[in-house]
Design a protein around this motif. Sequence first.
Motif, mmCIF file in Angstrom:
data_model
loop_
_atom_site.group_PDB
_atom_site.id
_atom_site.type_symbol
_atom_site.label_atom_id
_atom_site.label_comp_id
_atom_site.label_asym_id
_atom_site.label_seq_id
_atom_site.Cartn_x
_atom_site.Cartn_y
_atom_site.Cartn_z
ATOM 1 N N ASP A 240 0.820 -1.212 0.000
ATOM 2 C CA ASP A 240 0.000 0.000 0.000
ATOM 3 C C ASP A 240 0.854 1.262 0.000
ATOM 4 O OD1 ASP A 240 -2.169 -1.672 -0.004
ATOM 5 O OD2 ASP A 240 -2.645 -1.406 2.125
ATOM 6 N N GLU A 241 2.006 1.216 0.678
ATOM 7 C CA GLU A 241 2.908 2.371 0.679
ATOM 8 C C GLU A 241 3.429 2.654 -0.725
ATOM 9 O OE1 GLU A 241 7.111 3.866 2.713
ATOM 10 O OE2 GLU A 241 6.148 2.033 3.425
ATOM 11 N N ILE A 242 3.806 1.608 -1.446
ATOM 12 C CA ILE A 242 4.302 1.776 -2.821
ATOM 13 C C ILE A 242 3.211 2.355 -3.716
ATOM 14 C CG2 ILE A 242 5.117 0.538 -4.864
ATOM 15 C CD1 ILE A 242 6.449 -1.468 -2.846
ATOM 16 N N ILE A 243 2.011 1.788 -3.648
ATOM 17 C CA ILE A 243 0.906 2.264 -4.489
ATOM 18 C C ILE A 243 0.592 3.724 -4.180
ATOM 19 C CG2 ILE A 243 -1.572 2.011 -4.922
ATOM 20 C CD1 ILE A 243 -1.180 -1.025 -4.515
ATOM 21 N N LEU A 244 0.496 4.059 -2.905
ATOM 22 C CA LEU A 244 0.155 5.428 -2.514
ATOM 23 C C LEU A 244 1.230 6.405 -2.954
ATOM 24 C CD1 LEU A 244 -2.036 7.010 -0.949
ATOM 25 C CD2 LEU A 244 -0.619 6.759 1.097
ATOM 26 N N PHE A 245 2.503 6.019 -2.791
ATOM 27 C CA PHE A 245 3.610 6.886 -3.191
ATOM 28 C C PHE A 245 3.519 7.212 -4.687
ATOM 29 C CE2 PHE A 245 7.773 7.881 -4.797
ATOM 30 C CZ PHE A 245 8.387 8.620 -3.795
ATOM 31 N N ILE A 246 3.303 6.201 -5.495
ATOM 32 C CA ILE A 246 3.288 6.415 -6.947
ATOM 33 C C ILE A 246 2.063 7.224 -7.361
ATOM 34 C CG2 ILE A 246 3.145 5.237 -9.182
ATOM 35 C CD1 ILE A 246 4.826 2.969 -7.857
ATOM 36 N N ARG A 247 0.927 6.915 -6.778
ATOM 37 C CA ARG A 247 -0.294 7.656 -7.141
ATOM 38 C C ARG A 247 -0.230 9.116 -6.706
ATOM 39 N NH1 ARG A 247 -4.653 2.885 -6.267
ATOM 40 N NH2 ARG A 247 -4.582 2.136 -8.423
ATOM 41 N N ASN A 248 0.498 9.399 -5.639
ATOM 42 C CA ASN A 248 0.592 10.777 -5.136
ATOM 43 C C ASN A 248 1.728 11.564 -5.770
ATOM 44 O OD1 ASN A 248 -1.592 10.439 -3.458
ATOM 45 N ND2 ASN A 248 -0.374 9.997 -1.628
ATOM 46 N N SER A 250 3.567 13.916 -7.966
ATOM 47 C CA SER A 250 3.189 15.000 -8.876
ATOM 48 C C SER A 250 4.186 15.160 -10.024
ATOM 49 C CB SER A 250 3.078 16.322 -8.104
ATOM 50 O OG SER A 250 4.303 16.646 -7.480
ATOM 51 N N ARG A 251 5.438 14.761 -9.813
ATOM 52 C CA ARG A 251 6.458 14.887 -10.858
ATOM 53 C C ARG A 251 6.621 13.598 -11.652
ATOM 54 N NH1 ARG A 251 9.667 19.067 -11.099
ATOM 55 N NH2 ARG A 251 11.253 17.836 -12.177
ATOM 56 N N GLY A 252 5.982 12.521 -11.199
ATOM 57 C CA GLY A 252 6.188 11.227 -11.827
ATOM 58 C C GLY A 252 7.380 10.519 -11.209
ATOM 59 N N VAL A 253 7.388 9.200 -11.291
ATOM 60 C CA VAL A 253 8.464 8.414 -10.693
ATOM 61 C C VAL A 253 9.507 8.069 -11.741
ATOM 62 C CG1 VAL A 253 6.955 7.487 -8.914
ATOM 63 C CG2 VAL A 253 7.264 6.210 -11.048
ATOM 64 N N MET A 254 10.701 7.725 -11.264
ATOM 65 C CA MET A 254 11.773 7.348 -12.178
ATOM 66 C C MET A 254 11.364 6.127 -13.004
ATOM 67 S SD MET A 254 14.484 5.549 -9.582
ATOM 68 C CE MET A 254 14.032 4.085 -8.646
ATOM 69 N N LYS A 255 11.969 6.002 -14.160
ATOM 70 C CA LYS A 255 11.642 4.906 -15.068
ATOM 71 C C LYS A 255 12.533 3.702 -14.797
ATOM 72 C CE LYS A 255 8.624 7.456 -17.133
ATOM 73 N NZ LYS A 255 7.169 7.232 -16.857
ATOM 74 N N GLY A 256 12.197 2.599 -15.457
ATOM 75 C CA GLY A 256 13.048 1.412 -15.386
ATOM 76 C C GLY A 256 14.274 1.584 -16.251
ATOM 77 N N TYR A 257 15.343 0.883 -15.891
ATOM 78 C CA TYR A 257 16.589 0.973 -16.648
ATOM 79 C C TYR A 257 16.491 0.152 -17.921
ATOM 80 C CZ TYR A 257 21.521 0.417 -17.848
ATOM 81 O OH TYR A 257 22.721 0.403 -18.491
ATOM 82 N N THR A 258 16.735 0.774 -19.057
ATOM 83 C CA THR A 258 16.618 0.101 -20.351
ATOM 84 C C THR A 258 17.942 -0.379 -20.917
ATOM 85 O OG1 THR A 258 16.850 2.154 -21.601
ATOM 86 C CG2 THR A 258 14.617 1.545 -20.899
ATOM 87 N N GLY A 259 19.048 0.125 -20.375
ATOM 88 C CA GLY A 259 20.339 -0.225 -20.947
ATOM 89 C C GLY A 259 20.735 0.662 -22.107
ATOM 90 N N ILE A 260 19.863 1.626 -22.485
ATOM 91 C CA ILE A 260 20.163 2.531 -23.589
ATOM 92 C C ILE A 260 20.689 3.845 -23.007
ATOM 93 C CG2 ILE A 260 19.189 3.818 -25.517
ATOM 94 C CD1 ILE A 260 17.039 1.631 -25.705
ATOM 95 N N TYR A 261 21.845 4.279 -23.437
ATOM 96 C CA TYR A 261 22.435 5.503 -22.916
ATOM 97 C C TYR A 261 21.999 6.689 -23.774
ATOM 98 C CZ TYR A 261 25.346 2.704 -19.891
ATOM 99 O OH TYR A 261 25.791 1.836 -18.923
#
Length: 261
Positions: A240-248, A250-261
């Motif tokens: 629930d902490e993870i879900i609430l953090f992401i939903r709240n 305002s700037r958006g969360v960091m993305k997953g690492y793709t390996g592309i520089y």
Amino acid sequence: MNQPLAYVHPGAKIAKNVVIEPFTTIHNNVEIGEGTWIGSNVTIMEGARIGKNCNIFPGAVISAVPQDLKFGGEDSLAIIGDNTTVRECVTVNRGTIASGVTKIGKNCLIMATAHIAHDCHIGDNVIIVNGVLLGGHVTVGDFAIIGGLSAVHQFINIGEHAMISGGSLLRKDVPPFTKAAKEPLSYVGINSVGLRRRGFSTEKIREIQDIYRILYQKNYNTTQALSIIEAEMEATPERDEIILFIRNSSRGVMKGYTGIY
């Protein structure tokens, strides 16, 4: 105390067993708790509230006015919790009318030359390494660690137990329990070593890993991932902490690492 080479304003409230070293200046409207040590050449300005058993090292400046052109001289505070260490040349600015306070929690370690700007709210047991720069209105959750020379954009949120690689540029929020590295800053796993050290069970760590696999490694967008996590993962405080953090966020969360520089 009784240090003749330090200046303490008569309006400051200093506990009896506080040690203040020579050439330190303590302004009016300051409160310092029992057992705290203030090193030489420290400046503690109006609005500082320093807890018990803290250590403030030489060159630190606590509760200076914000570096914010909107600041109008309003009353505000800079609060430092009990048992926190502030190393050499750290600067902590007091709050603005936005929140009224800059706050550092208990049992924190703020290493040399770090800057904590106005209206930052730092949790308990946080480690901020040398040269870290926090812009205004940054929040940092309990037990987070920010690696040296990292720069954090204003209004960023960093979740509990997060681990930020040294030299990082934080433009997006960092969810709880994660490790963040690369450029642009990306998810590179969960902070399993830190969680294990803090008593999280193997089962709980695996649960957190499973949540972030759905979020970052299954090619879902954020809305889809959160819906799947809610539907398929058992409700726990961590989920629930993870879900609430992401939903709240305002700037958006960091993305997953793709390996592309």
